[in-house]
Scaffold this active site. Structure first.
Site, mmCIF file in Angstrom:
data_model
loop_
_atom_site.group_PDB
_atom_site.id
_atom_site.type_symbol
_atom_site.label_atom_id
_atom_site.label_comp_id
_atom_site.label_asym_id
_atom_site.label_seq_id
_atom_site.Cartn_x
_atom_site.Cartn_y
_atom_site.Cartn_z
ATOM 1 N N HIS A 125 -6.629 38.289 -28.443
ATOM 2 C CA HIS A 125 -6.469 38.747 -30.026
ATOM 3 C C HIS A 125 -6.093 40.210 -30.179
ATOM 4 C CE1 HIS A 125 -6.887 37.301 -33.682
ATOM 5 N NE2 HIS A 125 -7.887 38.094 -34.554
ATOM 6 N N SER A 285 -15.091 44.364 -35.239
ATOM 7 C CA SER A 285 -14.014 45.970 -35.507
ATOM 8 C C SER A 285 -14.099 46.578 -34.455
ATOM 9 C CB SER A 285 -13.910 46.156 -37.214
ATOM 10 O OG SER A 285 -12.749 47.531 -36.880
#
Ligand SMILES: *[C@@H]1O[C@H](CO)[C@@H](O)[C@H](O)[C@H]1NC(C)=O
Ligand SMILES: *[C@@H]1O[C@H](CO)[C@@H](O)[C@H](O)[C@H]1NC(C)=O
Ligand SMILES: *[C@@H]1O[C@H](CO)[C@@H](O)[C@H](O)[C@H]1NC(C)=O
Ligand SMILES: *[C@@H]1O[C@H](CO)[C@@H](O)[C@H](O)[C@H]1NC(C)=O
Ligand SMILES: *[C@@H]1O[C@H](CO)[C@@H](O)[C@H](O)[C@H]1NC(C)=O
Ligand SMILES: *[C@@H]1O[C@H](CO)[C@@H](O)[C@H](O)[C@H]1NC(C)=O
Ligand SMILES: *[C@@H]1O[C@H](CO)[C@@H](O)[C@H](O)[C@H]1NC(C)=O
Ligand SMILES: *[C@@H]1O[C@H](CO)[C@@H](O)[C@H](O)[C@H]1NC(C)=O
Ligand SMILES: *[C@@H]1O[C@H](CO)[C@@H](O)[C@H](O)[C@H]1NC(C)=O
Ligand SMILES: *[C@@H]1O[C@H](CO)[C@@H](O)[C@H](O)[C@H]1NC(C)=O
Length: 717
Positions: A125, A285
């Site tokens: 990712h 995040s």
């Protein structure tokens, strides 16, 4: 897929805080065959859209670090047909079409050994890799369709990594541990997380998983050969405005670890393989300072964004997450987040109290059509999932990348910005039926992608459901990005099922790996879905998406037991679409050197003044398009060091201290220029060095040929 841009500055540097928290005993008997391998999967590093932020403007212009696939094979020593093959690819997400090609190649080479059931294709990712490889249409929008060169590089490099791993199979042992890694992730949708029941949240110290789990691979003498680790943090440390291909924080962590073990070996050539796998990444995040308004001249400039909507003055565009290296650069943030994961892995690798892994190796894989999938919730209510749809908040993006996809701008017929969107908008998603609206409720539908099949499918409908078991460790290979709480729920449910059904005892340890195999976007909890932030809006199969996965993965637990009878029912494999793919990327026409010059000629030479550590050396050369030859397993540059009168390669294009960039200076004349930089690391031996550039040029008529350019010698003090 998300994005972000960081702008203005505050001072902060994350302190490295790693709390070991593992218990257990040192591993003893070897009972497995282990294989590890690595391969270069870097597609075209110029003139190609990058994958992750879905930003049309993010077209690559060169290379920071190569992308790699790292392969981990575990087989039972007594019954080697019981085996798993785990691919950790340095790409944004797994993909149905690429996986199909890898599986077909590997199963043809190793019939009966590797299968569609035991091969897992997991993406890290990261958001700074080469794009265009995904099979469904929606993620192709910004890459101007499908880019075969990208997909081919991923397949070729991954197959090579598999061959290397297979060739390295040797008896060995496995052990398992975990560690708490602080300051490496935050929750970017805390207001959605807060919608989860208070009593559930109270069971957890953080609104993010802070544990890094690590599976250590040893040979029979106890020498470490590598590891596979699991930690949830978005690969969005590098900004959306970066155009050099890289591996983001997990690719960097792998480099840092492998270079620490084998400092004198070129990146990608180590025998020690460090696997940093993505986990329940959905609402994580790496921009650990939080999200702030970059709104010069406004009273809220520099203030935190609106908590519920991540807006500044009512819009999302100016709200940006900030990484720990904010004051310096995104590359500094990337290295800090990488270093924290690397140190966490090192703590578990070095600890004396990992748990020995023992028991069977199993895999199970089925396809599940998630459109209209009916199942029963634990409370007895029958519910169903829906054909895919994206909500309005999807277009709002996240604090890591405001406003993903430029649908509105791209749809502006007076000023078309995206030729691919212009082409496919004629096939725009059909209006949702009343049934679809009701099924997807409370999501307001922006794109009814589940009903958009022209010119080919926009979103997947059928996903891969896969579990791998190595002793007491069970890996849920997930076709999307689970939020933190979604991950906790499914891990807990599957673990409970493993224990209650007697497949494993209390030592059962469940981890999540993804986005893998098929990219089916996000998976939020029912409660988070109700809030409809980006993650909820991108939970494509409706509010019961997570519960459907929990139901399905739990139902497959008997198929990873010591004794398995029969095979699970599967839906049909998703349709092949790659052959229908549209690509608007034009081929390289030709390269030419300016009149009187030649390919590889030095245009700007290094300085004759000696350099010191911390300085950047650069040289520019008469170039040619690097799409002519991806130089997989090779390099576009070398920094050579003179040792006893002999030149030795000291750095390659995959060292983070070097960059390679290419610019076309005249399309008509076919001229281009290459800029190579090296920022000298502290500790670099003093002496004589040079820069070399390896290129390949394409004449108007005839075949591609390679050439080399070389700077003058320079001195490092
Ligand atoms: C990207 O954006 C940041 C923040 O505005 C800026 O500091 C940086 O120089 C930009 N990088 C590039 C490569 O343009
Ligand atoms: C970490 O390992 C310990 C010991 O095996 C275990 O009790 C704990 O649940 C693990 N943590 C996670 C998050 O799995
Ligand atoms: C598998 O891929 C490799 C490398 O791309 C290629 O050389 C080989 O021919 C392929 N083999 C099969 C059986 O598809
Ligand atoms: C990696 O090792 C191989 C075999 O030793 C060698 O041919 C190749 O040049 C090396 N690659 C780099 C980038 O050094
Ligand atoms: C496990 O090992 C780590 C690092 O060696 C240590 O800090 C930690 O206290 C140990 N945990 C237990 C439960 O022994
Ligand atoms: C799902 O159900 C809808 C009606 O609600 C139907 O139109 C659609 O064809 C079904 N899709 C699939 C894949 O079965
Ligand atoms: C079962 O749970 C669902 C989802 O939370 C809920 O909508 C439904 O009312 C519940 N059914 C019963 C019988 O409690
Ligand atoms: C199209 O977008 C441009 C700016 O991107 C704007 O100036 C123009 O007014 C828009 N046209 C329409 C029809 O909205
Ligand atoms: C090459 O890169 C260096 C370092 O980033 C930069 O200072 C220089 O201006 C670049 N030169 C060209 C011609 O792009
Ligand atoms: C660079 O160093 C090599 C090795 O000492 C030498 O042969 C060569 O002449 C030098 N080149 C220049 C331009 O000084």
């Amino acid at each position: 897929m998300t994005g972000f841009i960081l702008y203005y500055l505050t001072a902060f540097l994350a302190s490295s805080a790693v709390i070991p928290s593992n218990v257990g005993i040192q591993s003893v008997a070897g009972q497995y065959l282990l294989g590890l391998g690595i391969g270069d999967i870097t597609g075209p590093v110029v003139e190609t859209n990058m994958m992750g932020y879905a930003s049309l403007a993010q077209t690559d212009t060169g290379l920071h670090m190569r992308q790699r696939s790292r392969v981990f094979i575990v087989a039972e020593q007594d019954t080697p047909s019981n085996r798993i093959l785990f691919i950790n690819a340095d790409i944004a997400m797994g993909d149905t079409g690429v996986r199909r090609s890898i599986v077909s190649n590997v199963t043809a080479q190793f019939p009966g050994i590797y299968t569609n059931e035991n091969i897992a294709f997991v993406g890290t990712h990261q958001h700074s890799g080469v794009g265009g490889y995904l099979e469904n249409l929606l993620p192709q929008l910004t890459s101007l369709g499908y880019v075969a060169a990208t997909a081919d590089a991923i397949v070729q490099g991954t197959v090579l990594a598999v061959q290397r791993a297979h060739d390295s199979l040797a008896p060995g042992k496995l052990s398992l541990g975990n560690v708490t890694v602080l300051n490496a992730n935050i929750n970017r949708s805390p207001s959605a997380y807060l919608a989860n029941p208070a009593e559930e949240r109270a069971r957890y110290e953080f609104d993010q998983d802070k544990d890094l789990t690590l599976l250590r691979f040893d040979d029979n003498s106890g020498n470490a050969r590598g590891f596979l680790s699991f930690f949830a943090v978005h690969g969005t440390s590098l900004y959306e405005n970066n155009t050099l291909i890289s591996g983001d924080n997990k690719g960097m962590a792998a480099y840092l670890y492998e270079a620490m073990v084998e400092p004198d070996v070129m990146p990608g050539n180590t025998t020690f393989i460090a696997g940093f796998t993505q986990s329940n990444v959905g609402d994580t995040s790496p921009n650990t300072l939080g999200a702030f308004c970059e709104s010069p001249g406004e009273p809220y400039d520099g203030m935190p964004c609106d908590f519920d909507h991540s807006t500044c003055g009512g819009t999302v565009e100016q709200c940006h997450g900030r990484g720990p290296g904010f004051q310096i650069s995104d590359f500094a943030s990337n290295e800090i987040i990488a270093q924290l994961q690397m140190e966490g892995a090192q703590t578990v690798m070095d600890s004396t109290n990992r748990t020995s892994v023992t028991g069977a190796v199993r895999s199970v894989h089925v396809y599940l059509d998630m459109a209209n999938h009916t199942f029963t919730l634990p409370n007895g209510t029958s519910v169903q999932t829906c054909p895919a749809a994206m909500g309005f908040a999807f277009a709002g993006g996240t604090t890591d990348g405001p406003g993903a996809f430029d649908f509105i701008q791209g749809d502006n017929s007076s000023q078309p910005q995206n030729p691919f969107w212009e082409l496919v908008k004629n096939f725009v998603t059909p209006p949702p039926s009343a049934a679809q609206i009701a099924c997807q409720d409370p999501k307001p539908i922006l794109l009814n992608t589940g009903f958009a099949t022209l010119p080919y499918n926009w979103s997947p409908s059928t996903v891969d459901i896969q579990m791998l078991r190595v002793g007491q460790l069970v890996m849920l290979i997930m076709p999307g990005e689970l939020t933190t709480m979604s991950g906790r729920r499914i891990r807990e449910a599957v673990r409970a099922k493993l224990i209650s059904s007697g497949v494993l005892d209390n030592s059962a340890y469940v981890v999540i790996a993804g986005p893998a195999n098929t990219y089916a976007h996000y998976v939020a909890t029912l409660e988070e879905y109700g809030v409809q932030r980006y993650e909820g809006a991108s939970t494509i199969f409706g509010q019961y998406t997570l519960d459907a996965y929990i139901d399905k993965y739990s139902s497959l637990v008997p198929f990873i037991a010591d004794t398995v009878t029969g095979t699970p029912a599967s839906d049909a494999a998703p349709p092949e679409q790659t052959s229908k793919a549209i690509s608007l990327q034009s081929p390289v026409v030709f390269d030419a050197a300016p009149f009187g010059s030649h390919f590889g000629a030095v245009q700007t030479d290094v300085s004759s003044t000696p350099y010191e550590a911390g300085q950047t050396v650069f040289a520019t050369f008469v170039g040619a398009n690097p799409r002519n030859n991806l130089r997989l397993e090779g390099t576009f540059l070398s920094i050579d060091r003179l040792v006893s009168g002999q030149w030795q390669m000291f750095k390659s294009d995959s060292h983070p201290s070097t960059t390679y960039s290419w610019v076309q200076t005249s399309t008509i004349l076919g001229n281009s220029q290459v800029n190579i930089t090296w920022t000298i690391e502290s500790g670099t031996p003093s002496g004589t060095y040079r820069i070399r550039y390896f290129g390949d040029s394409k004449p108007l008529i005839g075949s591609i040929s390679s050439f080399t350019g070389q700077s003058s010698n320079f001195t490092v003090l």
